[in-house]
Design a protein around this motif. Structure first.
Motif, short mmCIF file in Angstrom:
data_model
loop_
_atom_site.label_atom_id
_atom_site.label_comp_id
_atom_site.label_asym_id
_atom_site.label_seq_id
_atom_site.Cartn_x
_atom_site.Cartn_y
_atom_site.Cartn_z
N ARG A 194 10.73 -4.49 -7.94
CA ARG A 194 12.02 -4.42 -7.26
C ARG A 194 11.81 -4.47 -5.75
O ARG A 194 11.00 -3.71 -5.22
N PRO A 195 12.55 -5.32 -5.04
CA PRO A 195 12.39 -5.40 -3.58
C PRO A 195 12.68 -4.05 -2.92
O PRO A 195 13.54 -3.29 -3.36
N ASP B 186 -0.60 -6.78 8.52
CA ASP B 186 -0.23 -8.12 8.96
C ASP B 186 1.07 -8.52 8.26
O ASP B 186 1.65 -7.74 7.49
N ALA B 187 1.53 -9.73 8.54
CA ALA B 187 2.80 -10.18 7.98
C ALA B 187 2.75 -10.18 6.45
O ALA B 187 3.75 -9.89 5.78
N ARG B 188 1.58 -10.50 5.90
CA ARG B 188 1.45 -10.53 4.44
C ARG B 188 1.66 -9.14 3.84
O ARG B 188 2.34 -8.99 2.82
N TYR B 189 1.10 -8.12 4.49
CA TYR B 189 1.27 -6.76 3.99
C TYR B 189 2.74 -6.35 4.05
O TYR B 189 3.28 -5.78 3.10
N VAL B 190 3.40 -6.65 5.16
CA VAL B 190 4.83 -6.32 5.29
C VAL B 190 5.62 -7.02 4.18
O VAL B 190 6.51 -6.43 3.56
N GLU C 63 7.96 -5.27 1.27
CA GLU C 63 9.37 -5.61 1.10
C GLU C 63 9.66 -6.21 -0.27
O GLU C 63 10.76 -6.06 -0.80
N ALA C 64 8.66 -6.88 -0.84
CA ALA C 64 8.84 -7.46 -2.17
C ALA C 64 8.72 -6.41 -3.27
O ALA C 64 8.99 -6.69 -4.44
N GLY C 65 8.30 -5.20 -2.91
CA GLY C 65 8.15 -4.14 -3.90
C GLY C 65 6.82 -4.13 -4.60
O GLY C 65 6.60 -3.35 -5.53
N THR D 25 3.48 -2.51 -11.67
CA THR D 25 4.87 -2.61 -12.07
C THR D 25 5.07 -2.06 -13.46
O THR D 25 4.36 -2.42 -14.39
N GLU D 26 6.06 -1.20 -13.60
CA GLU D 26 6.31 -0.57 -14.89
C GLU D 26 7.45 -1.31 -15.59
O GLU D 26 8.30 -1.92 -14.96
#
Length: 475
Positions: free
Chosen positions: A14-15, A49-53, A57-59, A99-100
């Protein structure tokens, strides 16, 4: 059949909309730069970095590691992790962080998992169940000590029902609920070990492990479920192996680690393979097989080289350093230590395994102390052990077992360095923690320290420690 396969696949994460709102109009790269700057302000180092952010945000990152947690709470004072869109840490310790499924109903540790419709105001009732379980553990601890705490927590392991079912003739296909139960068992065992040590947990933790492998034998409902079950069963084998290791059952530990390694090889899981070899290296060092420790650590590094986690490679380098120290090879040890520090200084990463939440500056210092102790450099070992204790108390006070371990290491190094009064004081601090922590490894270290201090028994502080230690041993 197709619909069944789809139903068994884990849903997408979930985002994290709360975190996305905090970024505002900044680009992910700009926000990452702010995170790195905030980290420097409080003496942390994160490789955001941007990838981590984007992953947050993508959950995909449901709860940040401790370094990121401190940075985020510094950036947004007054907010909690939940306010930032993350889930409580105790809900994601270990493999359960993946992810559950939406609503597993049959096989969870503390009762049925809660569907989204039962969540209230950002807080789900699983947190309430956790609070109630904590109350049970606290009451059990007050009346019976750590062994009773373990019993109160692990008697609720969800796999008992699955174990009984697995014993019934005929196939039983494992689905998301069963796999989630295996992952939850890993999380529960690790949480309890962090707080209480291994001795009261090992026997009870073996039951869910048997069930996990029974589920593998029975088969699963789809490829995604199969991968998760292999990974969960392997991590559970490592967790149970560690409990055996820390409680002095080295042969059992070796068997469990070998089982995890075989599972990793069968499923083609390099992360699980690296973890199994890493723990095997640690066990070999403790069991007096330092050359095997070096070889196992090197095998772990080969398995981990493409996983993208500098912190994992750092820990593996420290395992290798411990092996070289056991061989008396100071040069090999120092080279491995230098590599471990360089890799650690690259900072945490979203690709770091979930099981590495214990690995921070305190653990680095504690493992280096063990290396210098094995080489006979007691003063240097004591300095690193002292740092390990200080950092652990300040940053991760919930890891009670590790604090006791570092303090026991400090006591022994001080005793051998000719500082008996300080050693006795450190030993007394360990004794105070043994009401909460049960670890044969720590108790063995303390017994060795007591023997080293015997020639100094006329000193007041040493005498008190020796008497208290002997009194506890008689109980």
């Amino acid at each position: 059949m197709a619909s069944s396969s789809r139903a068994s696949s884990p849903p997408p994460p979930r985002p994290n909309l709360a975190f996305r709102r905090l970024r505002g109009q900044r680009s992910p790269g700009e926000f990452a730069a702010l995170v790195r700057r905030a980290a420097r302000e409080i003496g942390e180092r994160v490789s955001c970095d941007a990838r981590y952010v984007g992953r947050v945000e993508a959950g995909e990152i449901r709860c940040p590691n401790y370094a990121y947690e401190r940075v985020f709470l510094h950036m947004f004072p007054g907010r909690t992790l939940t306010d930032l869109g993350f889930v409580p840490r105790e809900a994601v310790r270990g493999r359960g962080a993946r992810t559950e499924p939406e609503a597993p109903t049959a096989y969870t540790l503390g009762g049925p998992a809660v569907p989204d419709g039962l969540r209230h105001h950002g807080r789900d009732t699983r947190r309430n169940n956790g609070d109630e379980e904590s109350d049970v553990r606290r009451r059990a601890f007050m009346t019976g000590g750590t062994a009773t705490v373990a019993a109160a927590s692990l008697t609720a392991l969800p796999l008992g029902g699955a174990a009984e079912a697995a014993a019934v003739p005929g196939p039983r296909t494992a689905g998301d609920a069963e796999v989630s139960a295996v992952e939850e068992a890993v999380r529960r065992i690790r949480l309890l070990d962090d707080r209480h040590g291994a001795d009261g947990l090992y026997r009870r933790a073996a039951a869910p492990l048997r069930t996990a492998y029974a589920l593998l034998d029975a088969g699963t409902s789809g490829p995604g479920t199969t991968d998760r079950l292999y990974a969960g069963a392997g991590e559970l084998a490592i967790s149970v192996g560690w409990l055996a290791h820390d409680s002095g059952r080295f042969d059992d530990a070796r068997s469990h680690y070998a089982e995890a390694l075989a599972t990793a090889r069968m499923s083609g899981d390099p992360g699980l393979e690296a973890h199994a070899f890493c723990n095997t290296a640690f066990l070999a060092r403790d069991a007096g097989r330092p050359r095997e420790a070096v070889r196992a650590a090197q095998a772990a590094a080969r398995a981990a080289r493409h996983l993208g986690s500098s912190r994992l490679l750092s820990l593996i380098a420290l395992r290798e350093a411990g092996g070289w120290a056991g061989l008396g090879d100071r040069g090999g040890c120092e080279r491995a230590l230098a590599r471990a520090h360089a890799l650690f200084d690259q900072g945490p990463d979203g690709r770091d395994p979930e099981w590495m939440s214990f690995y921070g500056p305190a653990e680095v210092a504690g493992l280096e102390a063990q290396c210098w102790s094995a080489l006979g450099h007691w003063e240097r070992a004591a300095r690193h052990a002292h740092r390990a204790v200080d950092v652990a108390v300040a940053r991760t006070p919930q890891f009670t077992r590790n604090i006791a371990l570092y303090t026991a290491e400090l006591a022994d190094d001080l005793a051998r360095a000719g500082r008996p009064d300080e050693a006795a004081a450190a030993g007394q601090r360990v004794l105070a923690l043994l009401d909460e922590v049960q670890s044969s490894r720590i108790q063995g270290m303390l017994a060795t320290t007591a023997r080293v201090l015997l020639p100094h028994r006329r000193a007041a502080g040493v005498s008190a420690f020796l008497e208290d230690h002997a009194s506890r041993a008689r109980v």
